[in-house]
Write a protein that holds these residues in place. Structure first.
Motif, mmCIF file in Angstrom:
data_model
loop_
_atom_site.group_PDB
_atom_site.id
_atom_site.type_symbol
_atom_site.label_atom_id
_atom_site.label_comp_id
_atom_site.label_asym_id
_atom_site.label_seq_id
_atom_site.Cartn_x
_atom_site.Cartn_y
_atom_site.Cartn_z
ATOM 1 N N GLU A 147 0.854 -1.183 0.000
ATOM 2 C CA GLU A 147 0.000 0.000 0.000
ATOM 3 C C GLU A 147 0.891 1.234 0.000
ATOM 4 N N PRO A 148 0.359 2.396 -0.400
ATOM 5 C CA PRO A 148 1.196 3.612 -0.463
ATOM 6 C C PRO A 148 1.866 3.979 0.851
ATOM 7 N N TRP A 149 1.266 3.643 1.998
ATOM 8 C CA TRP A 149 1.849 4.030 3.283
ATOM 9 C C TRP A 149 3.010 3.128 3.680
ATOM 10 N N GLN A 150 3.144 1.985 3.055
ATOM 11 C CA GLN A 150 4.196 1.039 3.422
ATOM 12 C C GLN A 150 5.541 1.460 2.837
ATOM 13 N N ILE A 151 6.604 0.858 3.350
ATOM 14 C CA ILE A 151 7.920 1.151 2.802
ATOM 15 C C ILE A 151 8.009 0.653 1.369
ATOM 16 N N ALA A 152 8.881 1.290 0.592
ATOM 17 C CA ALA A 152 9.073 0.883 -0.803
ATOM 18 C C ALA A 152 9.626 -0.533 -0.863
ATOM 19 N N GLU A 153 9.393 -1.193 -1.980
ATOM 20 C CA GLU A 153 9.880 -2.561 -2.137
ATOM 21 C C GLU A 153 11.398 -2.629 -2.021
ATOM 22 N N ALA A 154 12.094 -1.645 -2.551
ATOM 23 C CA ALA A 154 13.555 -1.620 -2.430
ATOM 24 C C ALA A 154 13.978 -1.471 -0.971
ATOM 25 N N THR A 155 13.193 -0.732 -0.189
ATOM 26 C CA THR A 155 13.512 -0.556 1.225
ATOM 27 C C THR A 155 13.257 -1.843 1.992
ATOM 28 N N ARG A 156 12.151 -2.517 1.679
ATOM 29 C CA ARG A 156 11.885 -3.811 2.322
ATOM 30 C C ARG A 156 13.004 -4.798 2.015
ATOM 31 N N THR A 157 13.455 -4.810 0.781
ATOM 32 C CA THR A 157 14.557 -5.693 0.398
ATOM 33 C C THR A 157 15.816 -5.347 1.185
ATOM 34 N N ALA A 158 16.068 -4.055 1.386
ATOM 35 C CA ALA A 158 17.247 -3.636 2.143
ATOM 36 C C ALA A 158 17.166 -4.090 3.595
ATOM 37 N N MET A 159 15.973 -4.063 4.177
ATOM 38 C CA MET A 159 15.820 -4.531 5.552
ATOM 39 C C MET A 159 16.297 -5.971 5.705
ATOM 40 N N LEU A 160 16.110 -6.765 4.642
ATOM 41 C CA LEU A 160 16.371 -8.200 4.703
ATOM 42 C C LEU A 160 17.634 -8.582 3.951
ATOM 43 N N THR A 161 18.517 -7.610 3.732
ATOM 44 C CA THR A 161 19.778 -7.834 3.019
ATOM 45 C C THR A 161 20.943 -7.427 3.910
ATOM 46 N N LYS A 162 22.025 -8.184 3.869
ATOM 47 C CA LYS A 162 23.195 -7.890 4.688
ATOM 48 C C LYS A 162 23.661 -6.464 4.459
ATOM 49 N N GLN A 163 23.851 -5.729 5.554
ATOM 50 C CA GLN A 163 24.182 -4.313 5.485
ATOM 51 C C GLN A 163 25.623 -4.004 5.858
ATOM 52 N N ILE A 164 26.326 -4.980 6.406
ATOM 53 C CA ILE A 164 27.716 -4.747 6.783
ATOM 54 C C ILE A 164 28.453 -6.077 6.702
ATOM 55 N N ASP A 165 29.661 -6.047 6.162
ATOM 56 C CA ASP A 165 30.453 -7.259 5.988
ATOM 57 C C ASP A 165 31.477 -7.349 7.117
ATOM 58 N N VAL A 166 31.244 -8.270 8.045
ATOM 59 C CA VAL A 166 32.168 -8.514 9.151
ATOM 60 C C VAL A 166 32.640 -9.958 9.024
ATOM 61 N N PRO A 167 33.890 -10.195 8.653
ATOM 62 C CA PRO A 167 34.377 -11.560 8.421
ATOM 63 C C PRO A 167 34.224 -12.452 9.653
ATOM 64 N N GLY A 168 33.897 -13.710 9.376
ATOM 65 C CA GLY A 168 33.837 -14.703 10.438
ATOM 66 C C GLY A 168 32.505 -14.823 11.147
#
Length: 421
Positions: free
Chosen positions: A326-347
């Motif tokens: 719906e228009p009030w919800q976050i954009a699809e790209a933003t939802r994808t970002a929520m569920l995508t690795k945001q920082i690479d920390v080895p190990g």
């Protein structure tokens, strides 16, 4: 392996007897037949045989109540509340009983922050001090580097919580963006930034941005007499010798804050940080020494104070897995970002999205979050974005983490590393 319990004292025997006849409250969601849990075509509703055995497990683990809800194909399809909100008074849970979500509060708040980011109200990569610099922040160059993205992926370098917030400044242990440091303090600071830019209290913003539009009518970060009456009490873990209930943390502090709010004629749901600052001496005057130490103790807390029904939390989970929006919800790209690795920390064996933990499994990546308040409220939420499914389990017992792991395994077939490490 069966769980062994110590010999029962008279008080403990009375406690266990009080759990022996646990009442059941089931919502009117259509029940879908359950297939093999490890089959991706199967639903995540716990099997009937497991549900029949659940009262026995609850009694053994001394978890008086559990609330569960399931999302399938992006819709809430099933929920069930089982047990007692208060084992001493034997008050049963009902469909509108509120559970204390603990750290499951964080992903919900993250969603609202990302709504504001989509609207251009906040820049995820701008230093938070640009919006609001609290006087309890240390004078340190690393403080000036912390961003909202750092907060939501837990890369601020800040501690979880200060031991002495009344006298201790807040400072990162490492340069922001370089490692993972789980931090409720960071979430709380971001909450105060949102207060600054919206001019609203946390609960006012959450009701406007998310709870109202999503139909989460039984959700709040704050406190009132109605919320108190419908909220579960927390109970000690199975390994604790003393039966009964320990101090209730938020309930105890907020009951005192409620008294002051009633005197001042401003509901707690409308309080911002400045209101809590002004009220602090009055609240401290009517509470035991050491219970209330700084304004954050009596303010709605985006990191820990959300109360919901399992059904309401599942409505939020549905937003995380549903591709239609719906228009009030976050954009699809933003939802994808929520569920995508945001920082690479080895190990690391688990990754951080925005507000969520991510774990790779043999059946694909899942997102999840756990919660624990005071060692007496233990909760878990799990989602599979690809399969558009999710499960939430909320408890009011210190051994609830043992119980919810059994629920997750029985319902989904997932045996997560998060349960063991």
């Amino acid at each position: 392996m069966p769980i062994e319990t110590p010999p029962a004292s008279p008080d403990r025997r009375r406690w266990l007897a009080s759990l022996a006849t646990i009442p059941l409250a089931a919502c009117a969601w259509p029940v879908v037949s359950h297939a093999t849990a490890c089959d991706d075509a199967a639903n995540w509703i716990p099997p009937d045989a497991f549900l029949a055995d659940l009262p026995r497990l609850m009694q053994a683990l001394r978890v008086p109540a559990i609330g569960m809800a399931v999302v399938e194909r992006g819709d809430v399809v099933w929920s069930r509340n089982l047990g007692m909100a208060n084992a001493e008074t034997r008050t049963p849970v009902a469909d509108d009983t509120l559970f204390e979500d603990a750290s499951l509060s964080k992903p919900v708040f993250a969603y609202a922050v990302l709504q504001l980011a989509d609207q251009g109200v906040i820049d995820l990569d701008a230093p938070l001090v640009r919006y609001r610099r609290m006087d309890y922040l240390a004078d340190h160059p690393w403080v000036d580097l912390v961003t909202a993205r750092d907060v939501l992926r837990h890369s601020t370098g800040l501690p979880n919580w200060r031991k002495d917030p009344a006298n201790e400044t807040l400072v990162p242990a490492v340069k922001p963006g370089t490692r993972i440091d789980y931090s409720g303090e960071a979430i709380f600071w971001l909450q105060l930034v949102v207060e600054q830019i919206t001019g609203e209290s946390l609960d006012e913003s959450m009701q406007r941005l998310l709870f109202g539009p999503a139909g989460m009518r039984d959700s709040s970060y704050t406190w009132s007499k109605d919320l108190a009456a419908r909220s579960v009490y927390g109970h000690r873990a199975v390994e604790d010798e003393a039966p009964g209930m320990p101090p209730q943390m938020l309930r105890d502090t907020w009951n005192a804050a409620q008294t002051v709010a009633d005197r001042r004629g401003k509901p707690l749901s409308a309080w911002r940080y400045e209101d809590a600052e002004r009220a602090l001496p009055d609240v401290q005057a009517i509470t035991p020494k050491g219970l209330v130490n700084w304004p954050g103790d009596i303010l709605a807390n985006a990191a820990a104070s959300l109360r919901t029904t399992p059904q309401d939390y599942a409505r939020f989970m549905a937003l995380m897995v549903r591709t239609q929006r719906e228009p009030w919800q976050i954009a699809e790209a933003t939802r994808t970002a929520m569920l995508t690795k945001q920082i690479d920390v080895p190990g690391r064996w688990t990754d951080k999205g925005l507000g969520w933990n991510l774990e790779a499994t043999p059946r694909g990546t899942v997102f999840y979050h756990s919660g624990s308040n005071g060692g007496i409220f233990k909760n878990f939420a799990l989602g599979d974005a690809r399969g558009q499914r999710a499960l939430v389990a909320l408890t009011n017992g210190g051994s609830g983490n043992v119980l919810y792991r059994r629920v997750v395994r029985a319902a989904t077939g997932h045996d997560l590393l998060a349960f063991d490490l």
